[in-house]
Design an enzyme around this catalytic site. Structure first.
Site, PDB file in Angstrom:
ATOM      1  N   HIS A  65      45.729  43.707  39.213  1.00 44.06           N
ATOM      2  CA  HIS A  65      45.836  44.136  37.817  1.00 44.06           C
ATOM      3  C   HIS A  65      45.884  45.662  37.698  1.00 44.06           C
ATOM      4  O   HIS A  65      45.610  46.199  36.631  1.00 44.06           O
ATOM      5  CB  HIS A  65      44.647  43.594  37.009  1.00 44.06           C
ATOM      6  N   HIS A  66      46.220  46.352  38.799  1.00 49.37           N
ATOM      7  CA  HIS A  66      46.267  47.820  38.712  1.00 49.37           C
ATOM      8  C   HIS A  66      47.389  48.268  37.783  1.00 49.37           C
ATOM      9  O   HIS A  66      47.347  49.357  37.223  1.00 49.37           O
ATOM     10  CB  HIS A  66      46.440  48.441  40.102  1.00 49.37           C
ATOM     11  N   LYS A 107      52.184  35.161  41.687  1.00 50.84           N
ATOM     12  CA  LYS A 107      52.999  34.100  42.267  1.00 50.84           C
ATOM     13  C   LYS A 107      52.521  32.768  41.729  1.00 50.84           C
ATOM     14  O   LYS A 107      51.339  32.592  41.412  1.00 50.84           O
ATOM     15  CB  LYS A 107      52.893  34.094  43.794  1.00 50.84           C
ATOM     16  N   ASN A 234      70.332  30.892  48.136  1.00 46.86           N
ATOM     17  CA  ASN A 234      70.825  32.014  47.341  1.00 46.86           C
ATOM     18  C   ASN A 234      70.729  33.339  48.087  1.00 46.86           C
ATOM     19  O   ASN A 234      71.681  34.113  48.150  1.00 46.86           O
ATOM     20  CB  ASN A 234      70.045  32.095  46.025  1.00 46.86           C
ATOM     21  N   SER A 363      64.724  42.020  38.343  1.00 49.14           N
ATOM     22  CA  SER A 363      63.868  41.379  37.346  1.00 49.14           C
ATOM     23  C   SER A 363      63.239  42.430  36.430  1.00 49.14           C
ATOM     24  O   SER A 363      63.086  42.217  35.220  1.00 49.14           O
ATOM     25  CB  SER A 363      62.764  40.571  38.029  1.00 49.14           C
TER      26      SER A 363
END
Length: 472
Positions: A65-66, A107, A234, A363
Site C-alpha cells: 500500500h505504499h 493479484k 497472448n 494498463s
C-alpha cells in the site's frame, strides 16, 4: 525431472528480495514492511451451475500500500493457491516500481478449470467474485484495479466493470476499476499486445549494448538471433511475432502438448494457425517434433523466451539450457536454484519483474485514460498534422521539389492512440532497462540483472515509505 511439488513460489521471491536487500541502505523494519503482503482475501462463494450449486474458491492479495491503487491481474486456473497469488502480487509491486508506474502490487485468482464451464457459468462466477471484492473493499479506481491474466481476457474485465458500476452507481470513475477492457468499454488500443511488445522492447534494448553482448559471445542487435519461445498464448505469440518482424529467427516453439524445432526458422503466424486448427504444434510442415516438451527448452538457440507458467526452468534442467540470453516473459519461470546455475554459466537472465512489465505499463495508460475521460490523441492529432503540413509545404517551396503521395501520408500522419501507447511503452522499457543495468554495472557484488532489478525496486519503495512518515 520436474520441480518438487513443495516448492514455494512466494519463498522464492523472498529469497531474491533478501539477496538484493543487503545492497540497500534501509533498516530491517522497512525491508520487512516492503516484503510483507499487506492484505490477503480468501473467499468461498456459491454459484449455481446448471442444476447444482458449486462452491468456488478465490483470492485477492494486496501486497503493498505504499502507493494506491494496488494493481494486478486475475487468473482463472486450477493451479491458483494463496502462495502463488501472494508471490505474483509481490512481483507486481516490484514490477511497478521498476517501470515507474505509481501502483502497489496486487493479484487475484479463481480456482476453476475454465474448460468445464460455458460462457454463462463463467459470467456468473466472475460477477459473484466481483461482488465479493466490492463487499470487502478490494476493488475500486483508487483502491485496487484488476486486469486480465492467465485464463482471462477483456470479456471477463467487461463483466467486472459492469458489476462494479451497478454496485457503485455514483462513481464517475467506475470505468477505471479494472483495465484490459474492450475498447468499447473504456479500454485502450495497444493493450492486447502490450506485454509481448514490452518483452520485445526489453530484449532489443539488452541486445543493443555492445559490451554486454561481447561478454556472452553474441553480436549486437536482435536481427539474426535464433529464438525459442515457450507458450503461444497472448504474451508468447506477440513476443515471437515482434522479434520475427525485427529480423530474429524463431527456431523453436513449445506448447504444453508438443514442441517443434526448425533451424532455418518457423513462421509464427503459420504455426499459430496450424496449432489452432489441429490442437497441437506437432507435425508442423518442415519442422522436427520434440518428443518431450521440456526438451524443447534445451535446444540450441541464442535467446530463450519462457512465456507460459512459473518454474519451468529448475535445478533439474537448468544445466542443459543452451541459450545465452533468457528473457522471462512469464512470471517466475526460473526457480532460485536455476537462477544460480545459469548465473554460474554466464547466461544473461532478463528478469520477469522488468521484462513482462509492458502489460501493467499500458494498463496504467488505460487507467489514466479512464480518469481523464478522453482518449489519447484526441487533443493533439489534428494540431500535429496541420503543423507537419505547414513544415512540409515550406520545405517543398524552398527545394522546389514535390514529395510523393506515400511520403506525404507518412509525414503528415498525426499520432493515433495506439501510436502514443506504443511510444510510451517503448520509452518506459528502454529507460527502465538502463536504470537496472546501471545498478548492475556500478554496484559492487551485484552479479546479475535480477538482483539489480530488485535493488532498483527496493530503493524506490523504501523512499516512498520513508516519505510517508509512518516509521518513527
Amino acid at each position: 525431472m520436474s520441480i518438487n511439488n513443495t516448492y514455494s513460489f512466494f519463498s522464492g521471491v523472498e529469497r531474491s528480495f533478501d539477496k538484493a536487500a543487503k545492497f540497500t541502505r534501509f533498516s530491517n523494519g522497512i525491508l520487512e514492511q516492503i516484503k510483507a503482503c499487506n492484505s490477503i482475501l480468501r473467499v468461498k462463494f456459491p454459484v449455481r451451475i446448471g442444476d447444482q450449486v458449486e462452491v468456488i474458491e478465490a483470492y485477492r492479495v494486496q501486497h503493498s500500500h505504499h502507493k494506491l491503487p494496488c494493481k494486478g491481474g486475475i487468473r482463472f486456473s486450477m493451479e491458483v493457491n494463496q502462495d502463488e497469488v501472494m508471490a505474483l502480487a509481490a512481483l507486481m509491486t516490484y514490477k511497478c516500481a521498476i517501470v515507474n508506474v505509481p501502483f502497489g502490487g496486487g493479484k487475484g485468482g479463481i480456482k476453476i478449470d475454465t474448460s468445464k464451464y460455458n460462457v454463462g457459468d463463467l459470467e456468473r462466477i466472475t460477477r459473484r467474485y466481483t461482488s465479493e471484492l466490492c463487499k470487502k473493499n478490494f476493488i475500486g479506481p483508487g483502491i485496487d484495479v484488476p486486469a486480465p491474466d492467465y485464463g482471462t481476457s477483456g470479456r471477463e474485465m467487461s463483466w467486472i466493470v459492469d458489476t462494479y458500476s451497478s454496485l457503485n452507481p455514483n462513481d464517475v470513475n467506475a470505468m477505471a476499476c479494472v483495465t484490459g477492457k474492450p475498447i468499447s468499454q473504456g479500454g485502450v488500443r495497444g493493450r492486447v499486445e502490450a506485454t509481448g511488445l514490452g518483452v520485445f522492447f526489453g530484449i532489443r534494448e539488452a541486445c543493443s549494448i555492445k559490451e554486454d553482448m561481447k561478454e556472452i559471445g553474441l553480436s549486437v542487435g536482435i536481427k539474426g538471433k535464433k529464438i525459442i519461445v515457450q507458450g503461444l498464448g497472448n504474451v508468447g505469440y506477440h513476443a515471437a511475432k515482434f522479434c520475427q518482424k525485427a529480423g530474429a529467427i524463431i527456431v523453436g516453439l513449445i506448447e504444453y502438448n508438443g514442441a517443434i524445432y526448425k533451424e532455418s526458422g518457423i513462421d509464427v503466424d503459420q504455426a499459430q494457425a496450424y496449432r489452432l486448427q489441429n490442437g497441437s504444434l506437432l507435425d508442423f510442415p518442415g519442422a522436427t517434433n520434440i518428443a518431450q516438451v521440456e526438451e524443447g527448452l534445451e535446444q540450441e538457440c541464442d535467446i530463450l523466451i519462457p512465456a507460459a507458467l512459473e518454474s519451468v526452468i529448475h535445478e533439474g534442467n537448468a544445466g542443459r539450457i543452451q541459450a545465452k540470453i533468457i528473457g522471462e516473459a512469464a512470471n517466475g519461470p526460473l526457480t532460485p536454484e536455476a537462477d544460480a546455475i545459469l548465473n554460474e554459466k554466464g547466461t544473461m537472465v532478463i528478469p520477469d519483474m522488468y521484462l513482462n512489465a509492458g502489460g501493467v505499463t499500458v494498463s496504467y495508460f488505460e487507467w489514466l485514460k479512464n480518469l481523464s475521460h478522453v482518449r489519447y490523441g484526441r487533443l493533439e492529432k489534428r494540431f500535429s498534422e496541420n503543423r507537419y503540413a505547414e513544415i512540409m509545404n515550406s520545405v517543398e517551396e524552398l527545394t522546389n521539389k514535390k514529395m510523393s503521395e506515400m511520403e506525404r501520408k507518412m509525414i503528415l500522419k498525426g499520432p493515433d492512440e495506439i501510436d502514443l501507447v506504443h511510444s510510451g511503452l517503448e520509452d518506459t522499457m528502454m529507460g527502465a532497462y538502463q536504470e537496472i543495468r546501471e545498478v548492475w554495472k556500478t554496484t559492487k557484488g551485484v552479479e546479475d540483472l535480477r538482483t539489480a532489478a530488485f535493488i532498483c525496486a527496493i530503493n524506490k519503495i523504501g523512499v516512498a515509505y520513508e516519505e510517508l512518515g509512518i516509521f518513527p
